[in-house]
Motif scaffolding. Structure first.
Motif, PDB file in Angstrom:
ATOM      1  N   ARG A 146       0.803  -1.227   0.000  1.00  0.00           N
ATOM      2  CA  ARG A 146       0.000   0.000   0.000  1.00  0.00           C
ATOM      3  C   ARG A 146       0.839   1.281   0.000  1.00  0.00           C
ATOM      4  N   ASP A 147       0.190   2.325  -0.525  1.00  0.00           N
ATOM      5  CA  ASP A 147       0.683   3.708  -0.407  1.00  0.00           C
ATOM      6  C   ASP A 147       2.122   3.866  -0.903  1.00  0.00           C
ATOM      7  N   ASN A 148       2.353   3.522  -2.165  1.00  0.00           N
ATOM      8  CA  ASN A 148       3.701   3.503  -2.731  1.00  0.00           C
ATOM      9  C   ASN A 148       4.174   4.835  -3.295  1.00  0.00           C
ATOM     10  N   ASN A 149       3.321   5.828  -3.344  1.00  0.00           N
ATOM     11  CA  ASN A 149       3.684   7.127  -3.892  1.00  0.00           C
ATOM     12  C   ASN A 149       3.727   8.133  -2.740  1.00  0.00           C
ATOM     13  N   GLN A 155       0.046  14.244   0.237  1.00  0.00           N
ATOM     14  CA  GLN A 155      -0.966  15.176  -0.251  1.00  0.00           C
ATOM     15  C   GLN A 155      -2.391  14.679   0.011  1.00  0.00           C
ATOM     16  N   LEU A 156      -2.639  13.380  -0.235  1.00  0.00           N
ATOM     17  CA  LEU A 156      -3.999  12.863  -0.216  1.00  0.00           C
ATOM     18  C   LEU A 156      -4.314  11.905   0.929  1.00  0.00           C
ATOM     19  N   GLY A 161      -5.154   5.110  -3.983  1.00  0.00           N
ATOM     20  CA  GLY A 161      -4.942   4.587  -5.316  1.00  0.00           C
ATOM     21  C   GLY A 161      -3.507   4.357  -5.719  1.00  0.00           C
ATOM     22  N   TYR A 162      -2.610   4.278  -4.767  1.00  0.00           N
ATOM     23  CA  TYR A 162      -1.196   4.097  -5.110  1.00  0.00           C
ATOM     24  C   TYR A 162      -0.675   2.792  -4.510  1.00  0.00           C
TER      25      TYR A 162
END
Length: 191
Positions: A146-149, A155-156, A161-162
Motif C-alpha cells: 500500500r501507499d507507494n507514492n 498530499q492525499l 490509489g497508489y
C-alpha cells in the motif's frame, strides 16, 4: 449520463462499499430509503479504526468494542468484511499471551515481530468467528503493498490509489489459519 444510469445499464444489482467501523453509514441509510434507485448498496466492514464508546484497555475490551460496531453494521445491511492485510499469518497464542502483547503495545512499548503475528492471528480468528456467528462473508484481501507514492500519500492520505501487488503470500500459513477455524467449527464463508 449519470452514475446511476451507468450502474443500471450495466445490470448491477448489488454494490458493496468498503467502510471503516467509525463510519456512521448515513449515506447507506439515505440510499436504502431512496425508492428511485433499486440497486442495493450495502456496507462492507473494514476494521482499521474503531469507535464504540468502550474504553479499550485490553484485547477483551477491543473485542467488545468491535462486537458493538459489528452489530451496528449488521443493522445497516452489512454481510461482508474486507480485511486489507499484507498476508494471512498464523501464529497461535493463548488468551493470556495475547493480553500481555496488547498491554505491552498499549503502554507504548515495541512488540517483536513474533508478538505482532500472534496478536494479528488472534484478532483475525476472533473476527472470523464473529463472521461465522453472523453468517457474514470474510474477504481476505491480501497481497497488496500500500501507499507507494510518498508525495501523493502526503498530499492525499492513505489508500488513495497508489497500491501495487505484493508477491509474498505464504500459503502454508493461510492453510493453517483456515484449518484452525475448521477445527473450532467456526469457518465463515471466505473469499
Amino acid at each position: 449520463m449519470s452514475v446511476r444510469n451507468i450502474i443500471k445499464q450495466s445490470n448491477v444489482t448489488l454494490i458493496c462499499t468498503t467502510d471503516d467501523p467509525v463510519d456512521d453509514l448515513k449515506w447507506h441509510q439515505m440510499i436504502a430509503k431512496d425508492d428511485s434507485f433499486d440497486v442495493q448498496v450495502l456496507p462492507a466492514w473494514r476494521p482499521d479504526k474503531e469507535v464504540s464508546e468502550v474504553k479499550i484497555d485490553s484485547f477483551k475490551a477491543l473485542k467488545e468494542a468491535l462486537v458493538k460496531r459489528l452489530d451496528y453494521f449488521q443493522a445497516n445491511g452489512c454481510k461482508v468484511s474486507d480485511h486489507g492485510i499484507e498476508y494471512v499469518m498464523y501464529a497461535p497464542a493463548d488468551d493470556a499471551e495475547v493480553e500481555r502483547i496488547f498491554a505491552k503495545r498499549l503502554a507504548g512499548e515495541a512488540v517483536t515481530k513474533e508478538e505482532e503475528l500472534k496478536f494479528k492471528t488472534a484478532y483475525l480468528q476472533f473476527m472470523a468467528e464473529e463472521y461465522y456467528n453472523r453468517d457474514w462473508v470474510m474477504q481476505l484481501h491480501y497481497g497488496c503493498k500500500r501507499d507507494n507514492n510518498t508525495p501523493r500519500y502526503k498530499q492525499l492520505g492513505p489508500d488513495t490509489g497508489y497500491d501495487c501487488i505484493n508477491n509474498y503470500a505464504p500459503s502454508s500459513e493461510t492453510a493453517d489459519f483456515l484449518n484452525s477455524l475448521n477445527v473450532a467449527d467456526k469457518m465463515p464463508k471466505v473469499i
